[in-house]
Design a protein around this motif. Structure first.
Motif, PDB file in Angstrom:
ATOM      1  N   UNK A 193       0.835  -1.201   0.000  1.00 49.19           N
ATOM      2  CA  UNK A 193       0.000   0.000   0.000  1.00 49.19           C
ATOM      3  C   UNK A 193       0.877   1.262   0.000  1.00 49.19           C
ATOM      4  N   UNK A 194       2.057   1.166   0.651  1.00 50.62           N
ATOM      5  CA  UNK A 194       2.907   2.351   0.757  1.00 50.62           C
ATOM      6  C   UNK A 194       3.539   2.745  -0.573  1.00 50.62           C
ATOM      7  N   UNK A 253       2.534   1.920  -3.652  1.00 50.32           N
ATOM      8  CA  UNK A 253       1.645   1.892  -4.813  1.00 50.32           C
ATOM      9  C   UNK A 253       1.495   3.317  -5.349  1.00 50.32           C
ATOM     10  N   UNK A 254       1.606   3.482  -6.655  1.00 45.38           N
ATOM     11  CA  UNK A 254       1.486   4.803  -7.267  1.00 45.38           C
ATOM     12  C   UNK A 254       0.079   4.953  -7.811  1.00 45.38           C
ATOM     13  N   UNK A 255      -0.679   5.853  -7.220  1.00 49.88           N
ATOM     14  CA  UNK A 255      -2.060   6.034  -7.660  1.00 49.88           C
ATOM     15  C   UNK A 255      -2.154   7.013  -8.819  1.00 49.88           C
ATOM     16  N   UNK A 256      -1.392   8.111  -8.714  1.00 54.09           N
ATOM     17  CA  UNK A 256      -1.447   9.135  -9.761  1.00 54.09           C
ATOM     18  C   UNK A 256      -0.515   8.728 -10.893  1.00 54.09           C
ATOM     19  N   UNK A 314      10.175   4.558  11.210  1.00 54.93           N
ATOM     20  CA  UNK A 314       9.862   4.396   9.791  1.00 54.93           C
ATOM     21  C   UNK A 314      10.515   5.526   9.005  1.00 54.93           C
ATOM     22  N   UNK A 315      11.141   5.170   7.887  1.00 50.76           N
ATOM     23  CA  UNK A 315      11.817   6.142   7.044  1.00 50.76           C
ATOM     24  C   UNK A 315      11.215   6.101   5.645  1.00 50.76           C
ATOM     25  N   UNK A 316      11.101   7.276   5.044  1.00 54.96           N
ATOM     26  CA  UNK A 316      10.791   7.361   3.619  1.00 54.96           C
ATOM     27  C   UNK A 316      11.957   8.080   2.966  1.00 54.96           C
ATOM     28  N   UNK A 342      13.629   9.479  -0.491  1.00 58.72           N
ATOM     29  CA  UNK A 342      13.253   9.866  -1.852  1.00 58.72           C
ATOM     30  C   UNK A 342      14.430  10.533  -2.546  1.00 58.72           C
ATOM     31  N   UNK A 364      10.608   2.782   1.321  1.00 58.78           N
ATOM     32  CA  UNK A 364      10.060   2.779   2.673  1.00 58.78           C
ATOM     33  C   UNK A 364      10.717   1.679   3.492  1.00 58.78           C
TER      34      UNK A 364
END
Lengths: 230, 230
Positions: free
Chosen positions: A16-17, A19-22, A87-89, A91, A117
């Protein structure tokens, strides 16, 4: 052609984290794609939460295998938080060009980005730390590690290195020309792409440089063809 | 020389969030410094938290006065979260050079970064949204807004614009040569800076461009002198 040996994973798992929606057509979970973008970027942005407050900190990174290293002073708040297992993101973003369309709405940029993530682990052993510091130095300037004075025990102790596993990672990429609406195509407006790259300038030698020393040749950008504007 | 009119603030307020603990000599809360860095960067990284999970999303931004605009589709998860009034950390980072020292430990990069904390507001009125979209277009390519087809009502409706107030913001900057230890100065290693800049390449016209159209001249980088390596 893939650099992934037979039997190894080709794609990072989808959650879920990551996943690219746009604009999902721009997304890739392919391992080689993720690695290439991480390797082409000099800095990453680390996101983490302390007392419900998000922080985004830029820092150098180095990928080795399926881990991304970040490092810093043992006094760093960021590294302290990360070493605590939050938790780390992570980019990274490369800007590859201005996309100039005939309409304001369709202006964009070409880019390559990766988001990963997970939770980082602190490198404990000196050998593992040295290997990571070698990767940082080699990324800044290939071949440099064997030319410079290596870290001494005090410097090694003052440096923390954290490794974020690449597991839930995703790339997002835009390439190519502007996409204008059919009814705008005949407008008398220049449309196209202005390529952009982090490019190298003429080196500036240190004022106290010993005589007779030159910088070996290097090329920027290292990851793609790029013709400077005349 | 300051661009701040008399009676206006010169520095952003200092709080626990925007206090720089590591290398505080590199930090500045000066408004003009913060603005110049935001204006020189094409993209920002937005950090926010959803269900305790940090996200860091790259996006274009445009500063107008003491606000930073970000925009996107009305279907964007990021903008949806931001419009809900969550805490945001916005960071921009410019890489200005590789700092090559005589020792591995003192390698670094020259950079300019800004971090701003706060909550964003959603722009509601069409006039305010149009002014923000003008700022985005002009940032990509100065003078462009008056040349292209402006947004139509459907495009305007499909676009959300959020404004993050500049209030708790801080800049962090490293410039200059490597700082080596005294005992390393005589090592036979080239030391100095390789300047880096996001530089413009030869424009690539759209394949369907109407004949006789040329791109006006533009220069990258726009914010500083930079001599490409020969």
């Amino acid at each position: 052609m893939s650099a992934t040996p037979p039997g190894e994973i080709h794609e990072y798992r989808r959650t879920e984290r990551n996943r690219v929606k746009r604009l999902p057509a721009r997304a890739s979970h392919e391992r080689d794609t993720v690695h290439a973008i991480l390797d082409a970027a000099l800095v990453c942005h680390l996101g983490f939460v302390v007392n419900r407050q998000p922080f985004v900190i830029p820092t150098l990174h180095a990928r080795v295998g399926d881990e991304v290293y970040v490092h810093g002073s043992s006094k760093s708040r960021t590294l302290e938080a990360l070493a605590g297992g939050v938790e780390v993101c992570l980019t990274v973003t490369l800007i590859d060009g201005l996309v100039l369309a005939r309409s304001a709405f369709h202006h964009s940029v070409n880019y390559r980005s990766v988001t990963a993530f997970g939770r980082a682990r602190l490198l404990a052993g000196d050998d593992e730390k040295l290997a990571a510091l070698r990767a940082f130095t080699e990324r800044l300037y290939p071949g440099r590690w064997d030319e410079v004075r290596p870290p001494n025990p005090a410097e090694l102790k003052a440096t923390l290195v954290l490794a974020l596993p690449l597991d839930e990672a995703v790339a997002k990429v835009r390439t190519g020309p502007p996409i204008d609406d059919a009814e705008d195509m005949a407008l008398p407006v220049w449309a196209g792409v202005v390529p952009l790259a982090l490019a190298g300038g003429a080196p500036i030698a240190d004022a106290q440089l010993a005589p007779g020393l030159a910088l070996r040749d290097t090329t920027f950008p290292r990851d793609r063809d790029w013709t400077p504007r005349r």
